[in-house]
Structures are given as C-alpha cells and as structure tokens.
Design a protein around this motif. Structure first.
Motif, PDB file in Angstrom:
ATOM      1  N   ARG A 169       0.825  -1.215   0.000  1.00  0.00           N
ATOM      2  CA  ARG A 169       0.000   0.000   0.000  1.00  0.00           C
ATOM      3  C   ARG A 169       0.857   1.262   0.000  1.00  0.00           C
ATOM      4  O   ARG A 169       1.960   1.298   0.565  1.00  0.00           O
ATOM      5  CB  ARG A 169      -0.958   0.001   1.197  1.00  0.00           C
ATOM      6  CG  ARG A 169      -0.298   0.238   2.521  1.00  0.00           C
ATOM      7  CD  ARG A 169      -1.317   0.154   3.673  1.00  0.00           C
ATOM      8  NE  ARG A 169      -0.611   0.165   4.942  1.00  0.00           N
ATOM      9  CZ  ARG A 169      -0.266   1.297   5.576  1.00  0.00           C
ATOM     10  NH1 ARG A 169      -0.569   2.474   5.078  1.00  0.00           N
ATOM     11  NH2 ARG A 169       0.388   1.225   6.730  1.00  0.00           N
ATOM     12  N   LEU A 170       0.336   2.293  -0.661  1.00  0.00           N
ATOM     13  CA  LEU A 170       0.992   3.598  -0.640  1.00  0.00           C
ATOM     14  C   LEU A 170       0.770   4.211   0.739  1.00  0.00           C
ATOM     15  O   LEU A 170      -0.373   4.332   1.188  1.00  0.00           O
ATOM     16  CB  LEU A 170       0.403   4.503  -1.721  1.00  0.00           C
ATOM     17  CG  LEU A 170       0.870   4.239  -3.149  1.00  0.00           C
ATOM     18  CD1 LEU A 170      -0.044   4.951  -4.147  1.00  0.00           C
ATOM     19  CD2 LEU A 170       2.312   4.698  -3.341  1.00  0.00           C
ATOM     20  N   VAL A 171       1.841   4.589   1.397  1.00  0.00           N
ATOM     21  CA  VAL A 171       1.732   5.231   2.710  1.00  0.00           C
ATOM     22  C   VAL A 171       1.715   6.735   2.497  1.00  0.00           C
ATOM     23  O   VAL A 171       0.771   7.424   2.859  1.00  0.00           O
ATOM     24  CB  VAL A 171       2.902   4.815   3.619  1.00  0.00           C
ATOM     25  CG1 VAL A 171       2.842   5.569   4.947  1.00  0.00           C
ATOM     26  CG2 VAL A 171       2.865   3.311   3.854  1.00  0.00           C
ATOM     27  N   VAL A 172       2.791   7.238   1.940  1.00  0.00           N
ATOM     28  CA  VAL A 172       2.826   8.627   1.503  1.00  0.00           C
ATOM     29  C   VAL A 172       3.526   8.599   0.146  1.00  0.00           C
ATOM     30  O   VAL A 172       4.718   8.398   0.056  1.00  0.00           O
ATOM     31  CB  VAL A 172       3.445   9.576   2.567  1.00  0.00           C
ATOM     32  CG1 VAL A 172       4.752   9.080   3.128  1.00  0.00           C
ATOM     33  CG2 VAL A 172       3.586  10.992   2.040  1.00  0.00           C
ATOM     34  N   ASP A 173       2.702   8.691  -0.889  1.00  0.00           N
ATOM     35  CA  ASP A 173       3.129   8.513  -2.276  1.00  0.00           C
ATOM     36  C   ASP A 173       4.278   9.473  -2.584  1.00  0.00           C
ATOM     37  O   ASP A 173       4.151  10.654  -2.317  1.00  0.00           O
ATOM     38  CB  ASP A 173       1.907   8.804  -3.162  1.00  0.00           C
ATOM     39  CG  ASP A 173       2.122   8.437  -4.612  1.00  0.00           C
ATOM     40  OD1 ASP A 173       3.190   7.901  -4.947  1.00  0.00           O
ATOM     41  OD2 ASP A 173       1.209   8.699  -5.421  1.00  0.00           O
ATOM     42  N   TYR A 187      -0.224  12.088   0.829  1.00  0.00           N
ATOM     43  CA  TYR A 187      -0.499  11.250   2.007  1.00  0.00           C
ATOM     44  C   TYR A 187      -1.686  10.344   1.724  1.00  0.00           C
ATOM     45  O   TYR A 187      -2.748  10.822   1.352  1.00  0.00           O
ATOM     46  CB  TYR A 187      -0.805  12.123   3.224  1.00  0.00           C
ATOM     47  CG  TYR A 187       0.397  12.780   3.870  1.00  0.00           C
ATOM     48  CD1 TYR A 187       1.016  13.876   3.290  1.00  0.00           C
ATOM     49  CD2 TYR A 187       0.897  12.317   5.084  1.00  0.00           C
ATOM     50  CE1 TYR A 187       2.110  14.491   3.892  1.00  0.00           C
ATOM     51  CE2 TYR A 187       1.990  12.927   5.702  1.00  0.00           C
ATOM     52  CZ  TYR A 187       2.588  14.007   5.098  1.00  0.00           C
ATOM     53  OH  TYR A 187       3.663  14.602   5.696  1.00  0.00           O
ATOM     54  N   HIS A 188      -1.462   9.033   1.926  1.00  0.00           N
ATOM     55  CA  HIS A 188      -2.557   8.067   1.808  1.00  0.00           C
ATOM     56  C   HIS A 188      -2.959   7.514   3.156  1.00  0.00           C
ATOM     57  O   HIS A 188      -3.901   6.735   3.261  1.00  0.00           O
ATOM     58  CB  HIS A 188      -2.158   6.919   0.866  1.00  0.00           C
ATOM     59  CG  HIS A 188      -2.172   7.339  -0.570  1.00  0.00           C
ATOM     60  ND1 HIS A 188      -3.237   7.120  -1.397  1.00  0.00           N
ATOM     61  CD2 HIS A 188      -1.249   8.008  -1.304  1.00  0.00           C
ATOM     62  CE1 HIS A 188      -2.977   7.611  -2.603  1.00  0.00           C
ATOM     63  NE2 HIS A 188      -1.771   8.165  -2.568  1.00  0.00           N
ATOM     64  N   SER A 189      -2.198   7.863   4.194  1.00  0.00           N
ATOM     65  CA  SER A 189      -2.654   7.557   5.546  1.00  0.00           C
ATOM     66  C   SER A 189      -2.348   8.784   6.388  1.00  0.00           C
ATOM     67  O   SER A 189      -1.385   9.507   6.126  1.00  0.00           O
ATOM     68  CB  SER A 189      -2.005   6.284   6.095  1.00  0.00           C
ATOM     69  OG  SER A 189      -0.661   6.508   6.376  1.00  0.00           O
ATOM     70  N   ALA A 190      -3.198   9.025   7.368  1.00  0.00           N
ATOM     71  CA  ALA A 190      -3.094  10.257   8.145  1.00  0.00           C
ATOM     72  C   ALA A 190      -2.175  10.036   9.334  1.00  0.00           C
ATOM     73  O   ALA A 190      -2.435   9.170  10.176  1.00  0.00           O
ATOM     74  CB  ALA A 190      -4.465  10.699   8.615  1.00  0.00           C
ATOM     75  N   ASP A 201      -9.896  12.910   7.191  1.00  0.00           N
ATOM     76  CA  ASP A 201     -11.004  13.017   6.234  1.00  0.00           C
ATOM     77  C   ASP A 201     -10.605  13.774   4.969  1.00  0.00           C
ATOM     78  O   ASP A 201     -11.444  14.042   4.116  1.00  0.00           O
ATOM     79  CB  ASP A 201     -12.233  13.651   6.905  1.00  0.00           C
ATOM     80  CG  ASP A 201     -11.944  15.044   7.448  1.00  0.00           C
ATOM     81  OD1 ASP A 201     -10.813  15.536   7.252  1.00  0.00           O
ATOM     82  OD2 ASP A 201     -12.853  15.628   8.064  1.00  0.00           O
ATOM     83  N   ARG A 202      -9.335  14.123   4.826  1.00  0.00           N
ATOM     84  CA  ARG A 202      -8.887  14.805   3.602  1.00  0.00           C
ATOM     85  C   ARG A 202      -8.088  13.874   2.689  1.00  0.00           C
ATOM     86  O   ARG A 202      -7.633  14.294   1.629  1.00  0.00           O
ATOM     87  CB  ARG A 202      -7.998  15.995   3.960  1.00  0.00           C
ATOM     88  CG  ARG A 202      -8.664  16.941   4.933  1.00  0.00           C
ATOM     89  CD  ARG A 202      -7.769  18.131   5.192  1.00  0.00           C
ATOM     90  NE  ARG A 202      -8.294  18.892   6.325  1.00  0.00           N
ATOM     91  CZ  ARG A 202      -7.945  20.126   6.612  1.00  0.00           C
ATOM     92  NH1 ARG A 202      -7.051  20.752   5.864  1.00  0.00           N
ATOM     93  NH2 ARG A 202      -8.467  20.750   7.651  1.00  0.00           N
ATOM     94  N   LEU A 203      -7.862  12.644   3.137  1.00  0.00           N
ATOM     95  CA  LEU A 203      -7.040  11.723   2.350  1.00  0.00           C
ATOM     96  C   LEU A 203      -7.684  11.425   1.007  1.00  0.00           C
ATOM     97  O   LEU A 203      -8.896  11.300   0.950  1.00  0.00           O
ATOM     98  CB  LEU A 203      -6.845  10.414   3.120  1.00  0.00           C
ATOM     99  CG  LEU A 203      -6.060  10.519   4.432  1.00  0.00           C
ATOM    100  CD1 LEU A 203      -6.098   9.198   5.182  1.00  0.00           C
ATOM    101  CD2 LEU A 203      -4.614  10.940   4.183  1.00  0.00           C
ATOM    102  N   PRO A 204      -6.893  11.237  -0.053  1.00  0.00           N
ATOM    103  CA  PRO A 204      -5.470  11.576  -0.088  1.00  0.00           C
ATOM    104  C   PRO A 204      -5.275  13.084  -0.261  1.00  0.00           C
ATOM    105  O   PRO A 204      -6.073  13.715  -0.941  1.00  0.00           O
ATOM    106  CB  PRO A 204      -4.966  10.820  -1.332  1.00  0.00           C
ATOM    107  CG  PRO A 204      -6.167  10.736  -2.220  1.00  0.00           C
ATOM    108  CD  PRO A 204      -7.370  10.674  -1.319  1.00  0.00           C
TER     109      PRO A 204
END
Lengths: 374, 132
Positions: free
Chosen positions: A190-194, B70-73, B80-83
């Motif tokens: 999974r992408l964590v922070v692309d 960012y894909h995880s906060a 609630d803004r991801l990505p």
C-alpha cells in the motif's frame, strides 16, 4: 590512519519487540557480548560512546550507561546525529585512540521504539503541520519524488532494492522480518505517503548493538581472535531541512564517502560488499550514486540489473538491513560488515576482503561512512 | 468530534509572516547585507550572518520542486482529507516553503509554474498554490 584501529568485538541483543527491556539493559547486554567477542576484560575498557536513544530523551545518558557497565571512562558521552551516529562514534573513538585519549572504546546503541513510542518519527514539522506536513517518511517521499521526476527512476527499481534486503534477511535467523518480497508483493504494497510504499519503509524495532574499538597493535598484544581493520571513515552533513535544501537529489553521502575512500586509498571498484542504510529505499538509491557505485540518476538501473543481490556485483545489506533484520539505526550494518570481512555471515560473499558501511540520519541530514577490510 | 488541525504558534519572530497572509500577501525575509531571501523566519541571514533582515511581499509566483501525497493520516485531523498533497515550492524571489497545491496529482510535474492562492485553514490564512 588506514588500518591503525580495528573493530575487535561485536555484539547485539535480539531484535524485534522486547517488552519490559530498558535501553540501559539492552546497552549492557550488547556491550557484554561485544566485550566477550573481543575476548578482553571489561575493566580494560576506558571509553564509552553512546548513541542518544531517539525515542526517549534522557539528559547525560552516557553516564547512565557507563554506570550500568560499572565503568569510569576517560572519554565518552552521548552523541546525536540521528542514524549517522554509530559510525561517527566509531570514527571519533578511532581518532581518540590514535591521539592517546583512550585505549579501548566501547561504542553502543539501544532503543525501544517498538514497545515504547514512535512519536519521534511521526511528529509535525513545526508551523508547517498546518499544511498536513508530518513525519519522517514524508520527508524521504519528497526526495524520492524529485529523484523519480528528475531521472525517471521507477517504483520497480526501488522494489529491486527492497527485494535484495528482504531476500538476504530471510536467511538470517536473527532477522525480525524473514519474509522474502516478490515483485507482486511490492507492487501490491500500500501507498503510505506517495511515492513511498509500505515495503520501501524500514521496520520499527527494539534492540541494542555494540562494538569494541582499539588499535591494531593493542589487538595483537591482547590476542584478540578476529580483529577487523578500519581502513577508512568519513562524515558529511547537509543541515538544511528538506524544504530549504537547495538540491534534493544528492547528499552529504558524497563528501563522506570521498573522505573515507581517500583515507583507505581505495575507490568504489575495490569494495566487495556494501551495507547501506536502508531506512527507506530512496536512501540506498542515492547512496549508491553518491558513493560512486552508479552515476547520478543511474542508481535505479544499477539496482534493477541485479547488482545488489547476493551473486551480483555489489551485494548490499547481506543480513537484511533496516528493511528486514532490524529497524535499529545503523550499528547492525557495521556488525554485518565485520562478519563479511571475518567470513562469518549467513550470506557470505565469497572471499570478501572489503566492506563499506553507510549510516545516515534525519532526512538525509547527516551521513557517515566506514570502510573495513583485511 | 474531529481532531483539530495543529495551528502555527505565532511568535514575535514569525508574526510578520502570519499577519502578512491575513493582509493578503506572502512575505519572506531579505538580508540587507547580501540580499539573500529566505523562509521560514530567522533572526540572522544564514548566508552572511547579518542581523539586518527585512520582510518583503512576494509577487506570488513560484515553481514546484517536489510533492508527496499522504494516503494515511499521521495526524487524525487530516484523516477526512485523504489523499492530500504537500509540496515544496520555490518563490521566484528565491525562498522555499512547504505548502500544498490545488490540483490533482496527475496535473503535477516538477518545475511547473505556480501562482499563490491565500486560503483559510481553521481561521488562519495560509499560503497554497495553483497551477499557473
């Protein structure tokens, strides 16, 4: 200074999740094993260099560790360059020995972010947190994106670096993660922070590791069984935060390696095996380039062509690195460099005469290089 | 209740930056000695070490140095803004800063020209950028 100092002994604790263990105890266990490996009497140690535990600030921590070891050092204390600290401390120890400030130095690190807190790695960056700018990983992702855009470096090429560390770590009975990584697993990570995927990012680990440094002459006099000569070392520091750094795609790794190669009287062609700090795969990519193993922008092709795996031209991270053996910042790479030169690695490179080790800290703020060989 | 976005801690040193944004301009510091331009605020010029710095307003043009998505906060207030993206940009005047870009990821490329757009975040004016 080439060859004047040696690593006389190495030791480490178990890696992974070690609930109930303090950093004091982990430092002592690793030190006890390093002293035993060197075959010396504890009381011969007259210098103690300790890496600052990143996840827990403790003032004057060098004295806490020296007390736990029952030692009264002539020289020592705590050093903090993040992940570059361990090799830097080894080089300071070698210089102190050369100049008569001490004779036998213990260099030790322990930390327990796995059972303790990862807060140090996930904090916001001051007022920039208002933009959602948090965490160490995102800083590396910012550099990785620039590298990909500037040079066309691909995800698959970063995956080749991760696959090498994970393949090698799977063979290491001490490794925290013994799961080889396939191309498909990496692609689905999974992408964590692309552009960073989960499998580009190192483990979080508890543990301790230590080495004993002394002069080659002293090692001979004491009958140390397997001393490994230190042929060169160097350091370099970028200092600028990622946002202010004028160039994102090269680092102080370049000057660090240049200093180390000059001391050793060697070039990248003379290196048989490399242990490259892999907190994130982009760090390895840029170290391969900045050290001169690949031209700038061609680290991706170098990795993709299989050079970095066992059997390739420059096997890296033969005990698994931070991606597979332990996420501990750096001393495990020094210890694996020692094993390779001794000929005792589980992934031994046949007849390895020379090993290079990189340590780096912050978001590529600090760098240190060690060349070992016989 | 959703977590709150961490807001800047405004100090006497950084106050001109934040009040500039409230007034509709992005300010940076310029050295009276060597003309170096920089952000974030500091007391001395990091090039010549002079303490003779003054604030200037940027013309609001910049180029994109790099960005992440960012894909995880890491912080719950951004969940609630991801990505969402965060970027490094360089103003035409030379200072670099952390910001974010009003664009989808497939519109972004390094060195692309950008234009300042001052926006509200939890009652604070912050600099964002849009493709020019």
């Amino acid at each position: 200074m080439r060859g004047k100092a040696v690593i006389a002994g190495v030791g480490h604790t178990a890696f992974g999740k070690l609930p109930g263990r303090t950093t004091d105890s982990l430092n002592v266990e690793a030190s006890r094993k390093a002293i035993q490996d060197a075959g010396i009497d504890k009381d011969a140690v007259d210098a103690v260099f300790v890496k600052y535990p990143t996840s827990q600030h403790r003032s004057m921590y060098g004295q806490t560790v020296a007390e736990a070891l029952g030692l009264q050092p002539r020289i020592g204390g705590v050093w903090d360059q993040g992940g570059a600290t361990n090799i830097s401390m080894i080089s300071f120890a070698a210089m102190a020995i050369e100049h008569g400030q001490c004779e036998i130095a213990l260099v030790t690190i322990a930390d327990n972010p796995k059972t303790g807190t990862r807060q140090a790695y996930e904090r916001g960056w001051g007022d920039d947190a208002v933009h959602g700018w948090f965490g160490v990983a995102a800083g590396y992702a910012m550099i990785m994106r620039r590298h990909m855009e500037e040079f066309g470096t691909t995800h698959e090429q970063f995956g080749a670096i991760a696959r090498a560390s994970r393949r090698h770590g799977a063979e290491n009975p001490h490794a925290q993660l013994r799961l080889p990584l396939t191309e498909q697993m990496y692609d689905e990570s999974r992408l964590v922070v692309d552009p960073l995927r989960r499998d580009d990012i190192c483990l979080v680990s508890d543990g301790g590791a230590a080495v004993v440094v002394m002069s080659a002459e002293r090692a001979r006099d004491l009958g140390v069984p397997a001393p490994v000569p230190i042929l060169g070392f160097g350091q370099g520091q970028t200092s600028w935060e990622v946002a202010q750094r004028p160039v994102l795609t090269s680092t102080a790794a370049e000057i660090s390696a240049k200093t180390a190669f000059a001391m050793a009287g060697m070039t990248p062609k003379d290196i048989d095996v490399a242990q490259l700090y892999d907190c994130f795969t982009i760090a390895v990519m840029m170290t391969l380039e900045d050290y001169g193993f690949a031209r700038k922008g061609e680290g991706g092709r170098f990795a993709e062509d299989g050079n970095v795996e066992l059997g390739g031209g420059l096997p890296i991270n033969t005990s698994g690195g931070l991606l597979s053996e332990t996420g501990m910042p750096g001393m495990q790479l020094v210890i694996e460099g020692v094993r390779q030169v001794r000929g005792t690695s589980v992934n031994q490179v046949p007849d390895a005469q020379t090993a290079i080790v990189s340590n780096q800290g912050g978001i590529m703020h600090t760098h240190s290089t060690l060349i070992l060989g016989r | 209740m959703a977590a709150e976005v961490p807001l800047p801690e405004i100090t006497p040193l950084t106050e001109p930056y934040w009040s500039g944004l409230e007034a509709g301009e992005l300010r940076f510091q310029r050295c009276g000695g060597c003309r170096n331009a920089w952000l974030p605020a500091r007391e001395e010029c990091p090039r010549c070490l002079s303490d003779d710095a003054s604030w200037e307003a940027s013309a609001g043009r910049a180029r994109l140095i790099s960005w992440v998505v960012y894909h995880s906060a890491v912080h719950p207030s951004f969940a609630d803004r991801l990505p969402y993206n965060v970027a490094v940009v360089e103003l035409d005047e030379g200072a670099r800063l952390i910001t974010s870009i009003n664009a989808s990821e497939d519109e972004l490329s390094i060195e692309m020209p950008l234009t300042l757009s001052i926006e509200q975040e939890s009652g604070v004016s912050i600099p964002r950028f849009s493709p020019s």
